[in-house]
Design a protein around this motif. Structure first.
Motif, PDB file in Angstrom:
ATOM      1  N   ILE A 116     -98.371  49.829  31.955  1.00  0.00           N
ATOM      2  CA  ILE A 116     -99.448  48.608  32.571  1.00  0.00           C
ATOM      3  C   ILE A 116     -99.900  47.367  31.715  1.00  0.00           C
ATOM      4  O   ILE A 116     -99.895  46.257  32.076  1.00  0.00           O
ATOM      5  CB  ILE A 116    -100.966  49.560  32.929  1.00  0.00           C
ATOM      6  N   TRP A 117     -99.851  48.191  30.635  1.00  0.00           N
ATOM      7  CA  TRP A 117    -100.011  46.988  29.497  1.00  0.00           C
ATOM      8  C   TRP A 117     -99.003  45.960  29.721  1.00  0.00           C
ATOM      9  O   TRP A 117     -99.574  44.423  28.949  1.00  0.00           O
ATOM     10  CB  TRP A 117    -100.417  47.324  28.183  1.00  0.00           C
ATOM     11  N   LYS A 118     -98.422  46.059  29.482  1.00  0.00           N
ATOM     12  CA  LYS A 118     -97.044  45.054  29.067  1.00  0.00           C
ATOM     13  C   LYS A 118     -97.237  44.036  30.492  1.00  0.00           C
ATOM     14  O   LYS A 118     -97.011  42.503  30.479  1.00  0.00           O
ATOM     15  CB  LYS A 118     -96.020  45.895  29.446  1.00  0.00           C
ATOM     16  N   THR A 119     -97.560  44.736  31.671  1.00  0.00           N
ATOM     17  CA  THR A 119     -97.686  43.783  33.529  1.00  0.00           C
ATOM     18  C   THR A 119     -99.253  42.417  33.017  1.00  0.00           C
ATOM     19  O   THR A 119     -98.932  41.943  33.772  1.00  0.00           O
ATOM     20  CB  THR A 119     -98.216  44.398  34.525  1.00  0.00           C
ATOM     21  N   VAL A 120    -100.008  43.870  32.071  1.00  0.00           N
ATOM     22  CA  VAL A 120    -101.223  42.721  31.616  1.00  0.00           C
ATOM     23  C   VAL A 120    -101.225  41.496  31.064  1.00  0.00           C
ATOM     24  O   VAL A 120    -101.231  40.247  31.107  1.00  0.00           O
ATOM     25  CB  VAL A 120    -102.687  43.440  31.156  1.00  0.00           C
ATOM     26  N   VAL A 121    -100.428  42.034  30.527  1.00  0.00           N
ATOM     27  CA  VAL A 121    -100.067  40.137  28.972  1.00  0.00           C
ATOM     28  C   VAL A 121     -99.396  39.759  29.723  1.00  0.00           C
ATOM     29  O   VAL A 121     -99.185  38.231  29.776  1.00  0.00           O
ATOM     30  CB  VAL A 121     -99.181  41.523  28.230  1.00  0.00           C
ATOM     31  N   TYR A 122     -98.605  39.901  30.751  1.00  0.00           N
ATOM     32  CA  TYR A 122     -97.366  38.774  31.287  1.00  0.00           C
ATOM     33  C   TYR A 122     -98.129  38.228  32.326  1.00  0.00           C
ATOM     34  O   TYR A 122     -97.823  37.060  32.268  1.00  0.00           O
ATOM     35  CB  TYR A 122     -96.341  40.259  31.956  1.00  0.00           C
ATOM     36  N   SER A 123     -98.920  38.958  32.886  1.00  0.00           N
ATOM     37  CA  SER A 123     -99.657  38.285  33.712  1.00  0.00           C
ATOM     38  C   SER A 123    -100.544  37.160  32.946  1.00  0.00           C
ATOM     39  O   SER A 123    -100.768  35.867  33.756  1.00  0.00           O
ATOM     40  CB  SER A 123    -100.714  39.151  34.804  1.00  0.00           C
ATOM     41  N   VAL A 124    -101.739  37.488  32.187  1.00  0.00           N
ATOM     42  CA  VAL A 124    -102.321  36.229  31.344  1.00  0.00           C
ATOM     43  C   VAL A 124    -101.573  35.707  30.589  1.00  0.00           C
ATOM     44  O   VAL A 124    -101.955  34.236  30.954  1.00  0.00           O
ATOM     45  CB  VAL A 124    -103.288  37.542  30.122  1.00  0.00           C
ATOM     46  N   GLY A 125    -100.491  35.464  30.533  1.00  0.00           N
ATOM     47  CA  GLY A 125     -99.511  34.248  29.830  1.00  0.00           C
ATOM     48  C   GLY A 125     -99.211  33.825  30.423  1.00  0.00           C
ATOM     49  O   GLY A 125     -98.844  32.679  30.311  1.00  0.00           O
ATOM     50  N   ILE A 126     -98.495  34.155  32.163  1.00  0.00           N
ATOM     51  CA  ILE A 126     -98.608  33.155  33.067  1.00  0.00           C
ATOM     52  C   ILE A 126     -99.268  32.509  33.407  1.00  0.00           C
ATOM     53  O   ILE A 126     -98.901  31.091  33.785  1.00  0.00           O
ATOM     54  CB  ILE A 126     -97.678  34.012  34.230  1.00  0.00           C
ATOM     55  N   ILE A 127    -100.675  32.718  33.132  1.00  0.00           N
ATOM     56  CA  ILE A 127    -102.021  32.126  33.827  1.00  0.00           C
ATOM     57  C   ILE A 127    -101.787  31.011  32.950  1.00  0.00           C
ATOM     58  O   ILE A 127    -102.317  29.753  32.713  1.00  0.00           O
ATOM     59  CB  ILE A 127    -103.148  32.742  33.813  1.00  0.00           C
ATOM     60  N   ILE A 128    -101.725  30.745  31.727  1.00  0.00           N
ATOM     61  CA  ILE A 128    -102.063  30.300  30.177  1.00  0.00           C
ATOM     62  C   ILE A 128    -101.034  28.965  30.156  1.00  0.00           C
ATOM     63  O   ILE A 128    -101.516  27.869  29.828  1.00  0.00           O
ATOM     64  CB  ILE A 128    -102.407  31.017  28.674  1.00  0.00           C
ATOM     65  N   ALA A 129     -99.507  29.377  30.315  1.00  0.00           N
ATOM     66  CA  ALA A 129     -98.636  28.506  30.339  1.00  0.00           C
ATOM     67  C   ALA A 129     -98.840  27.709  31.443  1.00  0.00           C
ATOM     68  O   ALA A 129     -98.346  26.772  31.529  1.00  0.00           O
ATOM     69  CB  ALA A 129     -97.255  29.825  30.981  1.00  0.00           C
ATOM     70  N   THR A 130     -99.401  27.762  32.716  1.00  0.00           N
ATOM     71  CA  THR A 130     -99.309  27.539  33.816  1.00  0.00           C
ATOM     72  C   THR A 130    -100.755  26.149  33.258  1.00  0.00           C
ATOM     73  O   THR A 130    -100.429  25.170  33.759  1.00  0.00           O
ATOM     74  CB  THR A 130     -99.459  28.019  35.478  1.00  0.00           C
TER      75      THR A 130
END
Length: 236
Positions: free
Chosen positions: A182-196
């Motif tokens: 789950i931590w990997k999913t959370v990190v990916y999700s936060v990264g997507i928001i920041i990148a966008t």
């Protein structure tokens, strides 16, 4: 319910239509000349005939092959996404976008480590990539999901003990791992928001620069307006 035909009764060929190519199957009448039916396989490629032939070879081995050929097909597949079970997630949409942008050739999903290429011009296109990502997510969430009839679904049930079932035995390195923490999913999700957000700011900055370069230009700052929204200034 759709028609079914024995594989031996089908003739396959590459169809060239405008800028696209795909593989099609035709059914001939008894005279061997009159076409009574035709359908296309799902995969398209506007550049390489080789990729279409490779795609068809996987299907041919699956339909005709023995256990050894089925084993070779399973080992050749490096990527699978369960679109028959669920829609493409926003996280998977982001991964697919990155694969299409910084990787080259039809092998980008099969062997991402050896197909990576990065060009500085990509930085200029970041705002467009942000729009492309948003558009892809909206498309995936709103598109119609094709479903087969119950009769066909009943015929296509996979043996629970089938060793070639890729739904249970995902290929090594598959993008969509079922046991992803789950931590990997959370990190990916936060990264997507920041990148966008970063991509949107880059686009806003470019627009402001173009506006400032125009003679007698006195345009409101897009960056300031975007910051007002992102910083939640409209709440205070």
């Amino acid at each position: 319910m759709g028609q079914t035909h024995p594989l031996r009764d089908l003739t396959f060929f590459i169809a060239y239509i405008n800028e696209d190519k795909d593989i099609r199957a035709v059914i001939f009448d008894k005279d061997g000349k009159t076409i009574t039916g035709m359908f296309a396989l799902a995969f398209q490629d506007e550049v390489f005939d080789k990729s279409l032939i490779s795609y068809f070879e996987v299907i041919r081995r699956y339909m005709e092959g023995d256990d050894q050929q089925l084993k070779e097909v399973k080992e050749a597949i490096r990527y699978i996404y369960p679109i028959h079970e669920k829609r493409e997630t926003p996280l998977m949409s982001f991964k697919r976008l990155i694969l299409n942008v910084v990787h080259y050739s039809h092998e980008n999903m099969e062997y991402p480590k050896r197909t990576f290429r990065f060009y500085l011009v990509i930085l200029i296109t970041l705002p467009l990539l942000a729009l492309r990502y948003v558009g892809r997510v909206i498309s995936m969430l709103t598109s119609y999901r094709h479903r087969l009839s119950k009769a066909i679904e009943a015929e296509c049930q996979i043996d629970p003990n089938d060793p070639y079932d890729l739904n249970k035995h995902l290929p090594e390195g598959n993008l969509e791992q079922s046991n992803q923490p789950i931590w990997k999913t959370v990190v990916y999700s936060v990264g997507i928001i920041i990148a966008t957000i970063i991509m949107l700011f880059i686009g806003a900055f470019i627009i402001d620069m173009i506006g400032a370069a125009r003679p007698h230009g006195n345009y409101p700052s897009i960056v300031d307006k975007l910051w007002y929204v992102v910083s939640l200034g409209w709440l205070f």
